[in-house]
Each structure stands twice: as structure tokens, then as C-alpha cells.
Scaffold this motif. Sequence first.
Motif, mmCIF file in Angstrom:
data_model
loop_
_atom_site.group_PDB
_atom_site.id
_atom_site.type_symbol
_atom_site.label_atom_id
_atom_site.label_comp_id
_atom_site.label_asym_id
_atom_site.label_seq_id
_atom_site.Cartn_x
_atom_site.Cartn_y
_atom_site.Cartn_z
ATOM 1 N N TYR A 131 -40.715 -15.798 -21.169
ATOM 2 C CA TYR A 131 -41.434 -15.290 -19.989
ATOM 3 C C TYR A 131 -40.566 -14.365 -19.144
ATOM 4 C CZ TYR A 131 -43.628 -15.200 -15.396
ATOM 5 O OH TYR A 131 -44.165 -14.778 -14.209
ATOM 6 N N GLN A 132 -39.328 -14.763 -18.931
ATOM 7 C CA GLN A 132 -38.499 -14.023 -17.983
ATOM 8 C C GLN A 132 -38.152 -12.621 -18.472
ATOM 9 O OE1 GLN A 132 -35.306 -16.213 -16.088
ATOM 10 N NE2 GLN A 132 -36.223 -18.184 -16.702
ATOM 11 N N ASN A 133 -38.218 -12.409 -19.776
ATOM 12 C CA ASN A 133 -37.878 -11.091 -20.319
ATOM 13 C C ASN A 133 -39.078 -10.402 -20.967
ATOM 14 O OD1 ASN A 133 -34.995 -11.220 -19.713
ATOM 15 N ND2 ASN A 133 -34.946 -12.856 -21.262
ATOM 16 N N GLU A 150 -37.296 -22.951 -12.498
ATOM 17 C CA GLU A 150 -37.737 -23.904 -13.515
ATOM 18 C C GLU A 150 -37.161 -23.575 -14.895
ATOM 19 O OE1 GLU A 150 -39.401 -26.613 -13.214
ATOM 20 O OE2 GLU A 150 -39.979 -26.469 -11.102
ATOM 21 N N ASN A 151 -36.422 -22.461 -14.991
ATOM 22 C CA ASN A 151 -35.856 -22.011 -16.270
ATOM 23 C C ASN A 151 -36.950 -21.864 -17.323
ATOM 24 O OD1 ASN A 151 -33.849 -21.138 -18.041
ATOM 25 N ND2 ASN A 151 -33.388 -23.232 -18.742
ATOM 26 N N MET A 152 -38.063 -21.252 -16.926
ATOM 27 C CA MET A 152 -39.202 -21.079 -17.823
ATOM 28 C C MET A 152 -38.899 -19.983 -18.837
ATOM 29 S SD MET A 152 -42.246 -21.308 -14.958
ATOM 30 C CE MET A 152 -43.463 -20.671 -16.078
ATOM 31 N N ARG A 153 -39.125 -20.318 -20.146
ATOM 32 C CA ARG A 153 -38.924 -19.321 -21.202
ATOM 33 C C ARG A 153 -40.221 -19.208 -22.018
ATOM 34 N NH1 ARG A 153 -33.409 -18.043 -21.018
ATOM 35 N NH2 ARG A 153 -34.079 -16.213 -22.184
ATOM 36 N N GLY A 154 -40.355 -20.037 -23.036
ATOM 37 C CA GLY A 154 -41.583 -19.992 -23.821
ATOM 38 C C GLY A 154 -42.762 -20.485 -22.992
ATOM 39 N N LEU A 155 -43.838 -19.677 -22.922
ATOM 40 C CA LEU A 155 -44.953 -20.008 -22.031
ATOM 41 C C LEU A 155 -46.283 -19.690 -22.708
ATOM 42 C CD1 LEU A 155 -45.844 -20.945 -19.200
ATOM 43 C CD2 LEU A 155 -45.721 -18.551 -18.466
ATOM 44 N N LEU A 156 -47.154 -20.688 -22.735
ATOM 45 C CA LEU A 156 -48.499 -20.543 -23.295
ATOM 46 C C LEU A 156 -49.512 -20.849 -22.193
ATOM 47 C CD1 LEU A 156 -50.748 -20.440 -25.505
ATOM 48 C CD2 LEU A 156 -50.188 -22.852 -25.994
ATOM 49 N N GLY A 157 -50.503 -19.983 -22.070
ATOM 50 C CA GLY A 157 -51.553 -20.213 -21.084
ATOM 51 C C GLY A 157 -52.927 -20.020 -21.689
ATOM 52 N N VAL A 158 -53.867 -20.871 -21.291
ATOM 53 C CA VAL A 158 -55.249 -20.766 -21.779
ATOM 54 C C VAL A 158 -56.190 -20.824 -20.575
ATOM 55 C CG1 VAL A 158 -54.735 -21.787 -24.023
ATOM 56 C CG2 VAL A 158 -55.415 -23.265 -22.119
ATOM 57 N N PRO A 159 -57.329 -20.136 -20.656
ATOM 58 C CA PRO A 159 -58.266 -20.136 -19.521
ATOM 59 C C PRO A 159 -59.107 -21.409 -19.471
ATOM 60 C CG PRO A 159 -59.148 -18.794 -21.288
ATOM 61 C CD PRO A 159 -57.782 -19.251 -21.754
ATOM 62 N N LEU A 160 -59.515 -21.775 -18.278
ATOM 63 C CA LEU A 160 -60.515 -22.828 -18.075
ATOM 64 C C LEU A 160 -61.836 -22.117 -17.825
ATOM 65 C CD1 LEU A 160 -57.786 -24.330 -17.434
ATOM 66 C CD2 LEU A 160 -59.121 -25.785 -15.897
ATOM 67 N N ARG A 161 -62.726 -22.238 -18.808
ATOM 68 C CA ARG A 161 -63.973 -21.484 -18.743
ATOM 69 C C ARG A 161 -65.163 -22.411 -18.584
ATOM 70 N NH1 ARG A 161 -64.198 -17.315 -23.646
ATOM 71 N NH2 ARG A 161 -66.163 -16.893 -22.552
ATOM 72 N N VAL A 162 -66.099 -21.958 -17.758
ATOM 73 C CA VAL A 162 -67.403 -22.623 -17.619
ATOM 74 C C VAL A 162 -68.442 -21.539 -17.799
ATOM 75 C CG1 VAL A 162 -68.953 -23.901 -16.125
ATOM 76 C CG2 VAL A 162 -66.502 -24.377 -16.055
ATOM 77 N N GLY A 163 -69.051 -21.531 -18.991
ATOM 78 C CA GLY A 163 -69.962 -20.438 -19.299
ATOM 79 C C GLY A 163 -69.185 -19.141 -19.397
ATOM 80 N N ASP A 164 -69.615 -18.138 -18.641
ATOM 81 C CA ASP A 164 -68.928 -16.847 -18.641
ATOM 82 C C ASP A 164 -67.883 -16.750 -17.539
ATOM 83 O OD1 ASP A 164 -70.501 -16.018 -20.751
ATOM 84 O OD2 ASP A 164 -72.062 -15.191 -19.437
ATOM 85 N N ARG A 165 -67.716 -17.804 -16.772
ATOM 86 C CA ARG A 165 -66.780 -17.760 -15.644
ATOM 87 C C ARG A 165 -65.444 -18.395 -16.019
ATOM 88 N NH1 ARG A 165 -67.765 -20.930 -11.613
ATOM 89 N NH2 ARG A 165 -69.224 -22.297 -12.736
#
Length: 582
Positions: A131-133, A150-165
Motif C-alpha cells: 500500500y505505502q508504495n 500501522e505498518n500497512m503493506r499488503g492490502l485487500l479491500g472489497v465493497p459492501l453492496r446492497v443492490g446497486d448501492r
Amino acid sequence: MELLLADASIDELEAHRRAHPGAEAHAASRLRALLDQRKQRSTELSALNDIAVRLTTVRDNRILLQEVVDQARTLLGVDLAYMGSVYGNEFVIEVTSGALTPKLVGIRLAQDEGLVGLIVRGASPSWTPDYQNEPAFRHITGADSAARSENMRGLLGVPLRVGDRVIGALFACKRSERDFADSEIALLSALAAHAAIAIENVRAIDKLETLNTELSLRTAELEQTLQWDRTLTQVVLQGGGVRSLVREVAAATERPAYFVADVASVPAALEYTATTVEALVDRCRAGADTAVDDAMTAHRVVAAGHFLGVLISVGPDDDQTRLLLDRAVPAIALSLAEERAAAESARRAQDAFLVDLLLHPTSSPDDERRQFHRAGLTPDVTYCVAVGQGNASRAEFEAIALPPGSVVAEQGSRVLLVVPARESAAVRRMINTRATVGISEPARGADALATAFREAQQTVDVLTTLGRDGEVSSARGLGIYRILLSHMAREHLDELTEDKLGPLLAEQTKRGVPLTETLSTYLAHGRHHSATASSLGVHVNTLYQRLEAIDRLIGTQWRDPDDALDLQVLMRLRRSADLLGL
């Protein structure tokens, strides 16, 4: 295969394959790997099902969010998990699991900043091994500072979806560089899907509970309002007036309440704060429905657009008191309107009874007593009758300090005043008005009052005819013009007019020449020819011709000073009588 059937681990099978190379050993290792993957998948699915069940039982939004990030951290075996929600155009980090510092919570990111921008705007998962680079998105100081802490490096994110929102995003983080497999992305996405539904359900339940609570409050308020309306209606139906309604307000609010019609009628109990009350009344009179002071609340009372006063509750302002006052004000306005309508009806009825007594006196003693009683008078009392016109108003006459037993009424544009008195001069001293007022001499009994009424009417007519507007006078105050009030005197006036001016009037009618006007103007100007001609708008020669005609018609004796004075008075009286229609 025997090792596989004995549930040997992948490491044991790999060691056997290296020691005994061959197709069977290789197949056993591959089969073990597939079985392990399926077992892991089964474990993950079981865990997801368990999580989904637990999420459906959580009703607190904060606890729910914390449960989600804790499970994400456990399932993916990461160092840190966190989650946030979308509010308008911002993403706000709300909960963390495994954080070293509290800096992450509360960070606000625009939807075009950081990895969250890619996830929220694209509504799809995204990850970075470092993430940092990572150059693929825009870094911001606040978020990067928290990431470094937090020394964050490898980072995965996914959306929270309700219908199209997209309502938020869930992140899993390692404190070392790391790639994320498709299975991990799918696992975190599945958890996010369960979490999104649970979060939306909790929010919907919270909203429903809020609506139910509000509905319950509104229902309770409505029930209380209906009960309050029934109470007020019952008071009105039972004939209770404004005082009864104000007492109900005081009882319901458990605090003193008062009705104040204007600044001149502040109750004695509020005199200590009269200035405040007057200010509240003035504000409501100016159009404010409610006026509030630290110590009291005032509500405007109006009917048909007319300001009637204010309802005041003493004590601090609150919604409950305002509700009760709001409901009480229409009832008070209705009661006041009814009281005024009843008073107006009674006033009009008494006016009609008085006029009937003065115009149509009855001859029967019993009927006469009834007439007097209905008119508000007493048969054996002596009264003077006054008639006002011009600027006369009932309110002005009612404001006069009159003796007890006096009655004020209206007859068309005139105001009638019947006052217990034994002399007209006393009544004249009482009346201080801009109106023109004629006063009769004292009278007693129905017939005498009717005569007195005619005398007062004729007196005010004479005053108006003579241009004496704004004067208050009895018949005695008319001087020589009092003759116009006597029937016999008017007959004598007609005889004198015919005797002294008959030929002149006949010639004037025949020829259309204003001979009487010429004579009156000539005498009024002291017999000055030029002044008279100028006033009449004629040539002096024309004036001489008219004077010669007058000499010829009535003789020259009119030129004698005494006769000239008699003619002047006679013509003035005659002119006044003509104007009066006598």
C-alpha cells in the motif's frame, strides 16, 4: 494410496513421492492437495454460514461492525482488518481489528482518494501488495500517516453492496508485502456480502424502531390531544366561558394560566411582570402566533382575523405546554366570539326595544312597563334624551361617565343616549364629544319620552342646519331658532312669511328673479350697494332695479331699521325651516 486412505498429510505424501517416485505417488499428492482445498473451502463456507447466522442475531450496529472485522481478520489470517461506511461523498473508517493505534478510526476519505476510491467508485474488489508504495491511486497525508503507524503493506479491500448501492468497504491488511489469491478475494467478498445485508437490516430495524417510537409518541400525543379537545369541547358545551377554559389550561399544564385581552387589562397576579406581559401582547398583536419569555409563554388568540388577546402560561416553555395552548386557543377564540355575538345580539335587541319605546309608546300601563324593562329603563324615573350625529360613535358615548341606569343605543347613523336627569344642563355638562348632540328637556313616562326624543332629534337637526357642527345643546340653547321646534310657532312663521314677503315670493316664482336673496344679502351687507352687488355677482344697476321692484311689491317700510331687522330674522328662520323641511 494406503497413505492417502490413512489421511496422511500433504507433507507426508510429498516425502513418500520423493522417496518412491512414480505416477501413483504423484496422483496421491495431487489428490491430497485437492482434498485439502475442498476441506479448506468447506471450512470457510461453514465459517461463513456460522458468521451469517451470528450476524442476523446482532441488533447493535457498532457490535455488528466489530464482529465483521474480527471475522475477516480470522478467516484470512491477516494482521489487521477494518471497515467503514459511505456517507454522501465521504468514506469514514468506523471499526478496526488488530490495530496498533486508534488513528485509523474516524479517518474521512473522499471517494477519489486511496484504495477506497477505487473500491467505492468501481463497486469491485481491489488490492495492492504494498500500500505505502502503490502508485495506482492518490495518497493523502492523513491516511498515509495512519497507514505508516500501522505498518500497512499488503492490502485487500472489497465493497459492501446492497443492490446497486455501495454502503461501505471491508479491508484485510498484512504488515508485510503480500499478494492476495482469488480465493481470498472471494472469501472476503462473501463475508462483505453477508455483512452488507446484516448492516442494512440493522439500519432498517433501527429506522423502523425509530419510526415506531416516533409513531408511539405521536399516537400518545394524538390521544392526549383528542382527550384535551374533548375536555375543552365539554366546557364550551356546558356554557363555560373563557374563565372556565383558562382554568382547564392551568389544571392541565399544572401552572398558572391567564387570558389577557390587551395591555390595559393585565391581571393583578401578573402586575409584578407587567412590562413583560405587555411586550408579549404587543408581539402577538403584531402577528406572532407564539411569544416566549424566560418565565412565560403567550399564544395569540384571533377570530376571523381579529386579534382578541393572548393566552399566557407562566413557566418555562416546553413542547407539552405549547401543544395544550395550541389546542386551547381555538376554543377560547370560539368562546370569545360566542360571547361577543351574544352581547352584540343583546345590544341590538335592546337598541330595537329602546327605539320602539321612543317611536311607538304604548298606552297600556302593563305594556309600558314591559317596554321600559326591555329598553333597560325604569318607568317612574325622569330622563333626558340626547341624540348625537356627525362624528358620533357608540363607543365614545359609552365611555362617558354616565349615571347608573343610563342607556346608549344606535339608530342608523345616530347615537341615542337616555340619561336619568332632572335638567338638561346637567346632561350637557356630562357630554364631551366631537359629535353634534341635541338634548331634550326632562321627561317621564312613555309618551313624554317620545316627545323628548323628537325634541332632541329636532334640536340636532337645527344645529346641523345652522352649521353648528360639534356643538352640544338643548332646545333652550338654540336661541330664537327654538321657534322651529314648536308646531304652533312654525304655523305663525308661515303666516308672517306670507304677510311680510308673500308678494315678493309670488313675483320671484313668476319671474325667476331671486328677490328674497337680494333683500337678505342687501340687509346682511349693511345696505352697501357695491358690496351687495359683488356678493350677488350682478351689476349695481341690476341691484337698483331689484330694490325698486321690492319697494313696489312690499312697500318702502322695510327700509326702516326696525322693520329691516324683523325681516332679517324672519328670512333667516324661514331659510332654516326650509332646510329642515318644516
